[in-house]
Design a protein around this motif. Sequence first.
Motif, short mmCIF file in Angstrom:
data_model
loop_
_atom_site.label_atom_id
_atom_site.label_comp_id
_atom_site.label_asym_id
_atom_site.label_seq_id
_atom_site.Cartn_x
_atom_site.Cartn_y
_atom_site.Cartn_z
N ILE A 1 0.87 -1.18 0.00
CA ILE A 1 0.00 0.00 0.00
C ILE A 1 0.90 1.23 0.00
O ILE A 1 1.74 1.39 0.89
CB ILE A 1 -0.92 0.02 1.23
N SER B 1 -2.48 -2.51 -5.55
CA SER B 1 -2.94 -2.12 -4.21
C SER B 1 -4.36 -1.56 -4.25
O SER B 1 -5.06 -1.57 -3.24
CB SER B 1 -1.99 -1.09 -3.59
N ASN B 2 -4.78 -1.07 -5.42
CA ASN B 2 -6.13 -0.52 -5.56
C ASN B 2 -7.04 -1.44 -6.38
O ASN B 2 -7.96 -0.99 -7.06
CB ASN B 2 -6.08 0.87 -6.19
N LYS C 1 -9.91 -3.71 -7.70
CA LYS C 1 -11.37 -3.58 -7.50
C LYS C 1 -12.11 -4.85 -7.90
O LYS C 1 -13.32 -4.95 -7.71
CB LYS C 1 -11.91 -2.40 -8.28
N LYS D 1 -11.04 3.38 -5.34
CA LYS D 1 -10.23 3.22 -4.15
C LYS D 1 -9.57 4.56 -3.81
O LYS D 1 -9.51 5.46 -4.64
CB LYS D 1 -9.18 2.13 -4.37
N ASP E 1 -7.88 7.10 -6.29
CA ASP E 1 -8.21 6.84 -7.70
C ASP E 1 -8.88 8.07 -8.32
O ASP E 1 -9.77 8.68 -7.71
CB ASP E 1 -9.16 5.65 -7.82
N ARG F 1 -10.70 1.52 1.06
CA ARG F 1 -9.29 1.42 1.43
C ARG F 1 -8.54 0.49 0.48
O ARG F 1 -9.08 -0.48 -0.03
CB ARG F 1 -9.14 0.92 2.86
N ARG F 2 -7.29 0.78 0.28
CA ARG F 2 -6.42 -0.06 -0.54
C ARG F 2 -5.88 -1.23 0.28
O ARG F 2 -6.02 -1.26 1.50
CB ARG F 2 -5.25 0.76 -1.08
N ASP G 1 -5.38 -8.94 -10.44
CA ASP G 1 -6.51 -8.31 -9.74
C ASP G 1 -7.77 -9.16 -9.89
O ASP G 1 -8.77 -8.73 -10.48
CB ASP G 1 -6.77 -6.89 -10.26
#
Length: 726
Positions: free
Chosen positions: A16, A149-150, A152, A159, A162, A219-220, A240
């Motif tokens: 993160i 880290s972001n 979805k 996030k 973003d 949150r990430r 992801d």
Amino acid sequence: MTPRRMPLNGLGYGFIPREFAAEGPDEYAQRNRQQLTAYAYRPLHEAEIERLIRNGNYSPNWADVWVTDAFLPEQIQQSKFYGFVRIGDMAAEYLDYRDLNLPTGIYNSVVVSCDIGGHTAIHNVRYLAHFIIGDEVMLFNINEMETSSNAKFGNGILKDGDPESGLIQLELCNENGGRAVLPFDGMQASDVYLWTRNRHDSVLQERFRAITFDRFDSRRGYYSVVGHRTVIKNSHIIKDVKIGTDAYIKGVNKLKNVTVNSIAGAFTQIGEGCELVNGIIGHGCRIFYGVKAVRFILSSFSQLKYGARLINSFLGDNSTISCCEVLNSLIFPAHEQHHNNSFLCASLVMGQSNMAAGATVGSNHNSRGADGEIVAGRGFWPGLCVSLKHSSRFASYTLIVKGDFMHELDIRLPFAMVSHDVPNDRLVILPAYWFLYNMYALMRNNTKFISRDRRTLKNQYFEYDVLAPDTVNEAFAALREMEAATGRACYPEGGDIEDWTRRGREILADNTIDLRGREILLDNVENSKRKVVLIKVREGYQAYRRMIEYYAATQLKWYFDRHSFAQLQAEHLSEGGGLKREEFENIGGQLIRKEDVGALMDDIRSGAINDWNAVHQRYHQLSDQYPARKFEHALASLLEIKGMNTSQLTQAFIRQLIEESVATKQWICTEIYKTRAKDYSNPYRRMVYENEQEMDAVVGRLEDNAFIRQQQAEYEQYNASVRAMV
């Protein structure tokens, strides 16, 4: 953008970005909440580290490789570990799945800050970063598995940090994006329909957006997940992703920003050459052989096969798309499209539909902008090489015969066949075509869709019956249009719509009046100056009336299988007068009274319903109420078609009506047999076979047709139950 040079001992840490890390908890807080199995981990012993190094393994920080007491270092070979890695229980064993036999452990792989489940086999994974792997998982020959880290996982959310421009939306029903929605895991066709149709209601639109964002944590730090017993092999890029249990994924080119729902009883399979980006995949789906899907939702027990392209689209439950291209479309459950040269664009198709080869639905090459739409009721069937123009609208169970339809259409008669009369340059509509000429195909769809509905949790009542509140309401509207058109054709010299309707009703009821010489026209059907002609008007008119009465009779039979006549009087007939035939709306395959739809949207606007789970619960409640609502609609339809009020619904009248329905049921069975029998008696069909025996061997004997036998059995059962009742 060029690669950055970073110290090797930092690889796997700082997942993160510092500016988005929460104060207090460490960077593994989200990861720890995502654990699939609770293991008691410990650091490696010195002897275990030495054994791992002898096996060709490497880590710049062995202190951050944790294991359980059931750890076997000899089953970790030629692998590299970076960041904080945890490994579950191990044993001297191998996993066997469809002839793939792999020893458990980690071999020839690079693992970066992952949790590896127990009894898992990981072989030749060149880069595995920030994943949580379940128990008994098999990963074999994979180039890249990584997580942002972001991440979805296909959901239309943002996030922390973003930009708004990164928000994933599905641009449905219209290519200009004006009906876009935010996808989310668990989204149903009903959700999408409500969201796409009410664009003028800014309050409602903002509420839809808000409850979607509220569904997720901004949150990430969430890791990708591969659930227990899932097998992934011979694949390239997997990034992801959130993959459920028991999934089988082989030979994919790319899975990126995708949720794959899968459980043991409804496992999902994804096959060779597929590229799936920005999507949600439901339980029990099958995706094979070169499929390309981008910005999509594939609902449960649906299939994409043989190079299908699904882009900016929602495909409902129990549907299949093969070979062809579908863009910017919202498709309700039980859709079939199997041909490489069919094309569907910017359309709302309300399910139980079938796209023939060469059908082009929604091309707007001949319009000024990408803002046209097609809206088609359930049972939509554009035939071979049909080309339609935006914007057009079609009633339920519209069959369109081969041809290029150069003008916009508004077909309001259900169960109709629409065709060109090329020599006379006119459009021809045959009302109630399916009842009159193709009962076999129509009624077979009823049983076909029910048998293909493999949802394990049927939390919405999908209406598959061809006779239901939506189609019956359309049939009533068709009767009025046919009456007015007939009255005007016979008395063109003057009058108004009420007068023409009254006269037309009288003419259509009188079989002694010959209509064969009359040209009966419909207005406002095609955006052109040519004629739109109704044919077989009296036959279609009588078929609509007969099927409405049959619908009412079968619903009364259903009621009396559970209730008494005294209950009918008390619950429905005590007021006297008439009953209102309610309007229903097809909300994602579920029929809901319009007033109930309005109440639902009011509750969403006001905040009384504040999340999608509560919306879905309302669907469930309305599904439970639907059989009673359908019965009330049928009762009102009976009063209207007969011109009666409730005081005239005597027990004797109802008994006679139900008895007459037996004859209609027998007629349906006879028409089903006759429709199919034509295929056996047609000399052009028979000529490709040496003799009748060869034909029977190839296509089966007519007498052995399973559907015909089933319908005959249903008729006999219905007849017996009616006789027992009366």
